[in-house]
Design a protein around this motif. Structure first.
Motif, PDB file in Angstrom:
ATOM      1  N   SER A 264       0.825  -1.215   0.000  1.00 10.42           N
ATOM      2  CA  SER A 264       0.000   0.000   0.000  1.00 10.42           C
ATOM      3  C   SER A 264       0.851   1.254   0.000  1.00 10.42           C
ATOM      4  O   SER A 264       0.577   2.206  -0.732  1.00 10.42           O
TER       5      SER A 264
ATOM      6  N   LEU B 224       2.471   1.708  -3.438  1.00 12.29           N
ATOM      7  CA  LEU B 224       1.513   2.111  -4.472  1.00 12.29           C
ATOM      8  C   LEU B 224       0.896   3.484  -4.212  1.00 12.29           C
ATOM      9  O   LEU B 224       0.465   4.161  -5.136  1.00 12.29           O
TER      10      LEU B 224
ATOM     11  N   PRO C  27      -4.569  -1.365  -2.208  1.00 17.17           N
ATOM     12  CA  PRO C  27      -5.010  -2.157  -3.360  1.00 17.17           C
ATOM     13  C   PRO C  27      -5.982  -3.271  -2.960  1.00 17.17           C
ATOM     14  O   PRO C  27      -5.936  -3.775  -1.838  1.00 17.17           O
TER      15      PRO C  27
END
Length: 87
Positions: A47, A50, A54
């Motif tokens: 996470s 990113l 997700p």
């Protein structure tokens, strides 16, 4: 930057590559891959890399492995493939 610290972008690249290799291994072994099961620590790192939380990785659903803190300490951070044998 210390030699032991991997930048988030490189970690994400390595992690995604490894996840793809896991999928291929399972497919080659005759399994239908349904998703990833991972510890909360790996999910949080993913996470962070990113920039969002997700729900899937490489198109496969992500599930969080439910364990106690003691179990995490014994086993470390883990990622599993969820799948079933092809008939």
């Amino acid at each position: 930057m210390s030699a032991g610290i991997v930048p988030e972008s490189q970690w994400l690249k390595n992690f995604t590559k490894s996840a793809g290799e896991l999928i291929k291994e399972q497919s080659d072994a005759g399994y239908k891959v349904q998703g990833f099961i991972m510890t909360i620590g790996i999910y949080e790192r993913l996470s962070q890399a990113l920039g969002y939380d997700p729900t899937d990785l490489l198109g496969y659903v992500i599930e969080i492995l439910e364990q106690t803190e003691d179990e995490y300490e014994k086993e470390g951070e883990l990622v599993f493939i969820k799948g079933q044998p092809l008939n």
